[in-house]
Design an enzyme around this catalytic site. Structure first.
Site, PDB file in Angstrom:
ATOM      1  N   HIS A 134       8.625 -37.142 -23.415  1.00 30.87           N
ATOM      2  CA  HIS A 134       7.889 -36.204 -22.564  1.00 30.87           C
ATOM      3  C   HIS A 134       6.730 -36.839 -21.807  1.00 30.87           C
ATOM      4  O   HIS A 134       6.121 -36.210 -20.968  1.00 30.87           O
ATOM      5  CB  HIS A 134       7.359 -35.027 -23.378  1.00 30.87           C
ATOM      6  CG  HIS A 134       6.152 -35.377 -24.205  1.00 30.87           C
ATOM      7  ND1 HIS A 134       6.257 -35.970 -25.430  1.00 30.87           N
ATOM      8  CD2 HIS A 134       4.829 -35.240 -23.956  1.00 30.87           C
ATOM      9  CE1 HIS A 134       5.041 -36.176 -25.916  1.00 30.87           C
ATOM     10  NE2 HIS A 134       4.153 -35.745 -25.045  1.00 30.87           N
TER      11      HIS A 134
HETATM   12  C1  UD1 Z   1       1.014 -32.040 -23.342  1.00 31.24           C
HETATM   13  C2  UD1 Z   1      -0.105 -33.032 -23.642  1.00 31.24           C
HETATM   14  C3  UD1 Z   1       0.438 -34.200 -24.450  1.00 31.24           C
HETATM   15  C4  UD1 Z   1       1.208 -33.725 -25.673  1.00 31.24           C
HETATM   16  C5  UD1 Z   1       2.298 -32.777 -25.218  1.00 31.24           C
HETATM   17  C6  UD1 Z   1       3.134 -32.268 -26.371  1.00 31.24           C
HETATM   18  C7  UD1 Z   1      -1.874 -33.186 -21.938  1.00 31.24           C
HETATM   19  C8  UD1 Z   1      -2.420 -34.041 -20.872  1.00 31.24           C
HETATM   20  N1  UD1 Z   1      -0.677 -33.588 -22.423  1.00 31.24           N
HETATM   21  O1  UD1 Z   1       1.930 -32.673 -22.453  1.00 31.24           O
HETATM   22  O2  UD1 Z   1      -0.651 -35.000 -24.874  1.00 31.24           O
HETATM   23  O3  UD1 Z   1       1.782 -34.829 -26.351  1.00 31.24           O
HETATM   24  O4  UD1 Z   1       1.654 -31.668 -24.544  1.00 31.24           O
HETATM   25  O5  UD1 Z   1       4.136 -31.416 -25.909  1.00 31.24           O
HETATM   26  O6  UD1 Z   1      -2.488 -32.220 -22.319  1.00 31.24           O
HETATM   27  N2  UD1 Z   1       5.757 -26.225 -19.953  1.00 31.24           N
HETATM   28  C9  UD1 Z   1       6.658 -25.216 -20.209  1.00 31.24           C
HETATM   29  N3  UD1 Z   1       6.509 -24.509 -21.364  1.00 31.24           N
HETATM   30  C10 UD1 Z   1       5.501 -24.739 -22.239  1.00 31.24           C
HETATM   31  C11 UD1 Z   1       4.605 -25.784 -21.960  1.00 31.24           C
HETATM   32  C12 UD1 Z   1       4.744 -26.522 -20.818  1.00 31.24           C
HETATM   33  O7  UD1 Z   1       7.577 -24.970 -19.433  1.00 31.24           O
HETATM   34  O8  UD1 Z   1       5.395 -24.041 -23.266  1.00 31.24           O
HETATM   35  C13 UD1 Z   1       5.865 -26.978 -18.716  1.00 31.24           C
HETATM   36  C14 UD1 Z   1       4.573 -26.876 -17.908  1.00 31.24           C
HETATM   37  O9  UD1 Z   1       4.589 -25.768 -17.051  1.00 31.24           O
HETATM   38  C15 UD1 Z   1       4.522 -28.203 -17.179  1.00 31.24           C
HETATM   39  C16 UD1 Z   1       5.242 -29.139 -18.128  1.00 31.24           C
HETATM   40  O10 UD1 Z   1       5.983 -28.345 -19.028  1.00 31.24           O
HETATM   41  O11 UD1 Z   1       5.240 -28.158 -15.985  1.00 31.24           O
HETATM   42  C17 UD1 Z   1       4.276 -30.020 -18.852  1.00 31.24           C
HETATM   43  O12 UD1 Z   1       3.327 -29.248 -19.617  1.00 31.24           O
HETATM   44  P1  UD1 Z   1       1.824 -29.772 -19.837  1.00 31.24           P
HETATM   45  O13 UD1 Z   1       1.115 -28.823 -20.734  1.00 31.24           O
HETATM   46  O14 UD1 Z   1       1.237 -30.092 -18.527  1.00 31.24           O
HETATM   47  O15 UD1 Z   1       1.942 -31.156 -20.543  1.00 31.24           O
HETATM   48  P2  UD1 Z   1       2.952 -31.782 -21.588  1.00 31.24           P
HETATM   49  O16 UD1 Z   1       3.828 -32.727 -20.867  1.00 31.24           O
HETATM   50  O17 UD1 Z   1       3.591 -30.737 -22.452  1.00 31.24           O
END
Ligand code: UD1
Length: 367
Positions: A205
């Site tokens: 991820h």
């Molecule tokens: C975040 C953390 C990372 C952690 C990871 C675990 C930061 C900078 N990064 O990364 O340290 O290891 O979480 O998962 O805070 N999304 C969904 N559903 C959700 C959550 C996210 O669809 O429940 C989508 C978001 O809309 C976004 C993408 O996934 O487009 C990434 O989510 P984001 O919270 O930005 O960061 P992670 O890559 O999950």
């Protein structure tokens, strides 16, 4: 002592669980869980509250969309409002996600003491959003709870007053120790049709891997190659799912009989999948620690790690995308490594944290 225990994203929930369990039974603490909403899907958040027997969060800030700046900004605004309505004596933040930084910054500006759990981890790589979050959160914190000597060294090197640092151990391992009997009984691999120790568990991820189309395509190529010899189970994180759609590899992976793409799993199911696997291929931070505790070989597809103790005392190894196949094959031939138990990764970090909080409270005369 009124405490906000803050969690926003998947890896935070396992770290707050043992703290909540211990603090909520102590009459001198009034602890409330604040969920920022950074992770909001059932599979990324709700399953974890159920598995970890955490109550419904006392406060939910509902900030769940946008770029990292929009996400951080939204948490800043909403957490400030909450602190004005229900001011705590301390805010406890954990890990390194955007919510961690945002809440630490809000609290520090309102002169609310901040404690940071999993303090002092450094990859040395400032292109990682998490590294920026770690550095700034540690600078803002009044009490820094670490899990390894390297973390203490990092903090001292950055000029943090050593009196603020307390090596309490690894709270995420508390959760694993607490739930291991249940995890052992689950045998998720059977539901998926595998015998134990026959399959590879895969997760990706990190933006550096999944947001770079060329890098991610190379990783997917290697996973596909490996799958002709070793079955692969891959619970797909939402960020990785978006990337697989973008590089148009979903249909092909779904057709591949050697690869099972599945939705992200809850904590118990995921740890059962890891526990039953032959080897884990990942870019996660927490999984490097969990595999080290369990003695499962782990290959981390990153140029660095903020958890070097998992390389020296655990089962972790860093690999480049170009070397995945050769290193998986080499590790599968190796006899299992003898494990050095990591001091204070023993299931008792939360007890030490409660003591640390009492000492802090007494030194500051907080009620
Ligand atoms: C975040 C953390 C990372 C952690 C990871 C675990 C930061 C900078 N990064 O990364 O340290 O290891 O979480 O998962 O805070 N999304 C969904 N559903 C959700 C959550 C996210 O669809 O429940 C989508 C978001 O809309 C976004 C993408 O996934 O487009 C990434 O989510 P984001 O919270 O930005 O960061 P992670 O890559 O999950």
């Amino acid at each position: 002592m009124k405490i906000h225990l803050i969690a926003g994203a998947r890896p935070n929930f396992m770290k707050i669980a043992p703290l909540y369990r211990h603090l909520s039974t102590q009459p001198d603490f009034d602890v409330k869980i604040v969920h920022t909403g950074q992770h909001y899907d059932t599979s990324m958040s709700d399953y974890f509250f159920a598995d970890l027997t955490l109550p419904t969060p006392h406060y939910h800030l509902g900030t769940n969309t946008g770029t990292q700046a929009e996400q951080t900004g939204a948490v800043l605004v909403k957490y400030e409002r909450l602190c004005q309505d229900d001011r705590p004596d301390m805010s406890i933040v954990v890990g390194d996600v955007n919510s961690t930084l945002a809440c630490a910054l809000t609290a520090a500006k309102l002169s609310i003491p901040v404690a940071h759990l999993e303090s002092g981890l450094r990859s040395g790589d400032r292109t990682m959003p998490e590294e920026i979050n770690r550095i700034v959160t540690d600078q803002l914190s009044d009490l820094l709870w670490t899990h390894s000597p390297e973390a203490d060294d990092n903090l001292r090197r950055e000029g943090i007053d050593p009196r603020k640092i307390d090596r309490v151990g690894n709270a995420m391992i508390d959760t694993l120790v607490h739930l291991l009997p249940k995890i052992r009984g689950l045998a998720v691999h059977e539901r998926l049709g595998f015998s134990p120790q026959t399959y590879l568990a895969v997760t990706f991820h990190r933006p550096a891997n999944v947001d770079d189309d060329a890098a991610f395509s190379r990783i997917v190529d290697q996973v596909e190659s490996l799958s002709s010899d070793y079955p692969v189970v891959w619970p797909v994180h939402p960020r990785a799912m978006k990337a697989l759609e973008r590089i148009e590899r979903i249909a092909e992976l779904r057709r591949n009989p050697g690869v099972q793409l599945i939705d992200p799993l809850g904590y118990l199911d995921f740890m059962s999948l890891v526990h039953g696997s032959r080897l884990v291929l990942t870019d996660s931070g927490g999984i490097q620690e969990e595999t080290s505790y369990l003695g499962i070989p782990c290959l981390t597809v990153r140029p660095n790690t903020e958890r070097p103790i998992t390389l020296t005392h655990g089962t972790n190894e860093l690999v480049s995308p170009a070397n995945i196949i050769s290193r998986v094959e080499a590790r599968l031939l190796e006899p299992s490594r003898s494990m050095n138990r990591i001091p204070a990764w023993d299931g008792r970090a939360a007890e030490r944290i409660v003591e640390s909080l009492r000492n802090f409270r007494d030194s500051r005369n907080l009620s």
